[in-house]
Write a protein that holds these residues in place. Structure first.
Motif, PDB file in Angstrom:
ATOM      1  N   VAL A 105       0.865  -1.178   0.000  1.00 43.12           N
ATOM      2  CA  VAL A 105       0.000   0.000   0.000  1.00 43.12           C
ATOM      3  C   VAL A 105       0.896   1.220   0.000  1.00 43.12           C
ATOM      4  CG1 VAL A 105      -0.209  -0.035   2.523  1.00 43.12           C
ATOM      5  CG2 VAL A 105      -1.897   1.190   1.170  1.00 43.12           C
ATOM      6  N   ALA A 106       0.539   2.213  -0.796  1.00 41.36           N
ATOM      7  CA  ALA A 106       1.323   3.440  -0.890  1.00 41.36           C
ATOM      8  C   ALA A 106       0.541   4.596  -0.295  1.00 41.36           C
ATOM      9  CB  ALA A 106       1.683   3.727  -2.346  1.00 41.36           C
ATOM     10  N   ASN A 107       1.257   5.662   0.000  1.00 43.72           N
ATOM     11  CA  ASN A 107       0.637   6.834   0.602  1.00 43.72           C
ATOM     12  C   ASN A 107       1.559   8.022   0.414  1.00 43.72           C
ATOM     13  OD1 ASN A 107      -1.424   8.109   2.076  1.00 43.72           O
ATOM     14  ND2 ASN A 107      -1.590   6.346   3.442  1.00 43.72           N
ATOM     15  N   ALA A 108       0.998   9.212   0.483  1.00 46.12           N
ATOM     16  CA  ALA A 108       1.834  10.412   0.409  1.00 46.12           C
ATOM     17  C   ALA A 108       2.637  10.565   1.686  1.00 46.12           C
ATOM     18  CB  ALA A 108       0.955  11.641   0.181  1.00 46.12           C
ATOM     19  N   GLN A 161       5.389   7.061  -0.468  1.00 44.66           N
ATOM     20  CA  GLN A 161       6.098   5.954   0.172  1.00 44.66           C
ATOM     21  C   GLN A 161       5.231   4.710   0.079  1.00 44.66           C
ATOM     22  OE1 GLN A 161       6.583   7.264   4.254  1.00 44.66           O
ATOM     23  NE2 GLN A 161       4.502   8.056   4.311  1.00 44.66           N
ATOM     24  N   ILE A 162       5.857   3.570   0.295  1.00 47.35           N
ATOM     25  CA  ILE A 162       5.145   2.306   0.126  1.00 47.35           C
ATOM     26  C   ILE A 162       5.438   1.385   1.306  1.00 47.35           C
ATOM     27  CG2 ILE A 162       7.016   1.265  -1.251  1.00 47.35           C
ATOM     28  CD1 ILE A 162       4.831  -0.068  -2.956  1.00 47.35           C
ATOM     29  N   ARG A 163       4.399   0.686   1.765  1.00 48.41           N
ATOM     30  CA  ARG A 163       4.520  -0.329   2.818  1.00 48.41           C
ATOM     31  C   ARG A 163       4.211  -1.697   2.232  1.00 48.41           C
ATOM     32  NH1 ARG A 163       1.659   2.086   8.353  1.00 48.41           N
ATOM     33  NH2 ARG A 163       3.483   3.283   9.015  1.00 48.41           N
ATOM     34  N   PHE A 164       4.848  -2.707   2.827  1.00 51.50           N
ATOM     35  CA  PHE A 164       4.652  -4.090   2.397  1.00 51.50           C
ATOM     36  C   PHE A 164       4.102  -4.880   3.568  1.00 51.50           C
ATOM     37  CE2 PHE A 164       8.117  -2.123   0.103  1.00 51.50           C
ATOM     38  CZ  PHE A 164       7.793  -2.379  -1.215  1.00 51.50           C
ATOM     39  N   ARG A 165       3.175  -5.786   3.270  1.00 48.88           N
ATOM     40  CA  ARG A 165       2.623  -6.594   4.356  1.00 48.88           C
ATOM     41  C   ARG A 165       2.309  -8.003   3.861  1.00 48.88           C
ATOM     42  NH1 ARG A 165      -1.698  -3.106   3.623  1.00 48.88           N
ATOM     43  NH2 ARG A 165      -1.318  -1.975   5.556  1.00 48.88           N
ATOM     44  N   ARG A 166       2.406  -8.917   4.798  1.00 48.46           N
ATOM     45  CA  ARG A 166       2.018 -10.307   4.537  1.00 48.46           C
ATOM     46  C   ARG A 166       0.906 -10.667   5.509  1.00 48.46           C
ATOM     47  NH1 ARG A 166       6.695 -13.065   5.386  1.00 48.46           N
ATOM     48  NH2 ARG A 166       7.273 -13.191   3.187  1.00 48.46           N
ATOM     49  N   GLY A 167      -0.211 -11.124   4.981  1.00 45.09           N
ATOM     50  CA  GLY A 167      -1.307 -11.592   5.821  1.00 45.09           C
ATOM     51  C   GLY A 167      -2.075 -10.459   6.476  1.00 45.09           C
ATOM     52  N   TYR A 285      -6.275  11.653   4.555  1.00 50.25           N
ATOM     53  CA  TYR A 285      -5.779  10.436   5.188  1.00 50.25           C
ATOM     54  C   TYR A 285      -4.559   9.867   4.474  1.00 50.25           C
ATOM     55  CZ  TYR A 285      -9.022   8.325   1.764  1.00 50.25           C
ATOM     56  OH  TYR A 285      -9.718   8.003   0.635  1.00 50.25           O
ATOM     57  N   ALA A 286      -3.808  10.742   3.792  1.00 51.44           N
ATOM     58  CA  ALA A 286      -2.518  10.312   3.259  1.00 51.44           C
ATOM     59  C   ALA A 286      -1.508  10.375   4.372  1.00 51.44           C
ATOM     60  CB  ALA A 286      -2.101  11.204   2.097  1.00 51.44           C
ATOM     61  N   GLY A 287      -1.542   9.413   5.272  1.00 47.76           N
ATOM     62  CA  GLY A 287      -0.643   9.485   6.406  1.00 47.76           C
ATOM     63  C   GLY A 287      -0.267   8.139   6.974  1.00 47.76           C
ATOM     64  N   PHE A 288       0.998   7.751   6.858  1.00 49.17           N
ATOM     65  CA  PHE A 288       1.537   6.616   7.592  1.00 49.17           C
ATOM     66  C   PHE A 288       2.145   7.140   8.886  1.00 49.17           C
ATOM     67  CE2 PHE A 288       2.622   4.129   3.459  1.00 49.17           C
ATOM     68  CZ  PHE A 288       1.356   3.567   3.445  1.00 49.17           C
ATOM     69  N   PHE A 289       1.893   6.430   9.979  1.00 51.62           N
ATOM     70  CA  PHE A 289       2.545   6.721  11.254  1.00 51.62           C
ATOM     71  C   PHE A 289       3.511   5.577  11.530  1.00 51.62           C
ATOM     72  CE2 PHE A 289      -0.831   9.620  11.266  1.00 51.62           C
ATOM     73  CZ  PHE A 289      -0.711  10.523  12.313  1.00 51.62           C
TER      74      PHE A 289
END
Length: 362
Positions: A105-108, A161-167, A285-289
């Motif tokens: 999932v990507a986000n600003a 930016q981009i996050r990676f996740r499994r499950g 809600y373009a926000g990763f913490f």
């Protein structure tokens, strides 16, 4: 990495993906590009001015759709201005070859959102913005629409930016309540409903300054210039002692949460809308913490969340303490080896009401 490690990938697992050639780049990745729970993505050397925002759709590539919507292309090599109100598509330097059990999932980035610079990621075959399906192999593109300020950009700038996740990684409300009981996530009562609710602060201690509203006619912002611009040239101060403000349709605001937020090292969070049916306004809600945001061991004692608010069809009264958004917490697959604030140059640890890093501190 092992098959039993489910959750959001921390920096060390992202670096393992890079070494395994699951994340590829036109140019070598730079120090600091890998964050505690995400990877910064870099703009490539060309931007395409397009007629409208679009998604590739099932079975189609972005390049195919670009041929339908391209107006002209812009060489970014020596810097170029992306104009307010226009839509651009920029191929990114990074591409993916994800394993079949990995989604992204990507986000600003925070500073991107605080400039009202709408930035979303699209992919070949994609039917949603910012959501990348399991096993995706292909390029990444940034759709950029400056909505309040025209900006000067260059290749290599990092807007998303981009996050990676499994499950499955999202905490249920019951799990979130249990976590808050063990490790307080906010500095007060927790409103838990499909995530951790947070409210707007319109009674900041010792001041009647409660926020900022973007001015409609301003100069260009060079995104490489940090701490350079006078806020008065770009923002109107919002002052009140009444504990409420009226949002104007189409206007963009920077406000701050009443709660000081804490993200423990073994978790990450994402900002999401609170009630979609409210309709009169939305909190961006373009926000990763990141893990460690507001965490005492990472140099914070809780950090307030900056709210990027846009009003829609009608003027709307926003009042002190009104719940305006929520944080969705997710488990990390492993505790990161670097935390927000403690191990990296973090611009917003311990923040209160704060504009993007490009502006001088008032």
């Amino acid at each position: 990495m092992t098959s039993v490690e489910t959750g959001v990938f921390p920096n060390q697992m992202i670096e393992a993906l890079i070494k395994a050639d699951k994340i590829r780049a036109d140019r070598p990745l730079l120090p600091g590009q890998v964050q505690p729970a995400s990877l910064d993505l870099r703009l490539g050397p060309v931007a395409y001015r397009v007629r409208a925002s679009f998604l590739a759709g099932h079975g189609r590539t972005v390049a195919e759709r670009l041929a339908e919507f391209e107006m002209h292309r812009i060489d970014l090599t020596d810097g170029a201005v992306l104009e307010k109100g226009c839509v651009y598509l920029v191929p990114l330097m990074e591409s993916l070859a994800l394993p079949a059990d990995l989604t992204a999932v990507a986000n600003a980035k925070s500073s991107t959102g605080r400039l009202d610079l709408l930035t979303r990621t699209i992919t070949d075959g994609g039917t949603e913005f910012d959501r990348i399906s399991a096993g995706y192999h292909g390029p990444l593109y940034a759709e950029i629409c400056p909505r309040s300020f025209s900006v000067l950009v260059r290749p290599g700038m990092r807007l998303n930016q981009i996050r990676f996740r499994r499950g499955q990684a999202i905490l249920s409300d019951a799990e979130l309540a249990e976590l808050h009981a063990r490790t307080p996530l906010v500095d007060g009562p927790a409103v838990i409903e499909q995530g951790l609710g947070f409210s707007v602060d319109l009674r900041l201690p010792g001041t009647d300054l409660v926020g900022y509203r973007a001015k409609p006619h301003t100069g260009v912002i060079d995104l490489d210039r940090i701490g350079h611009y006078d806020p008065a040239d770009y923002w109107e101060e919002l002052r009140t002692t009444a504990g409420r403000i009226i949002l104007d349709p189409g206007a963009f605001y920077i406000l701050v949460s009443r709660e000081a937020v804490h993200i423990p090292p073994q978790f990450a969070a994402e900002m999401a809308p609170y009630l979609a049916m409210v309709g009169e306004f939305r909190v961006h809600y373009a926000g990763f913490f990141d893990p460690g945001f507001g965490h005492a061991a990472a140099g914070g004692a809780g950090s307030r969340g900056v709210l990027e608010v846009r009003c829609h069809e009608a003027p709307f009264v926003l009042e002190h303490g009104q719940v305006v958004g929520r944080l969705v917490y997710e488990r990390m697959a492993q505790v990161p080896t670097q935390l927000y604030g403690a191990d990296i140059a973090s611009n917003y640890q311990g923040q209160s009401l704060k504009l993007a890093k490009h502006f001088r501190t008032p």
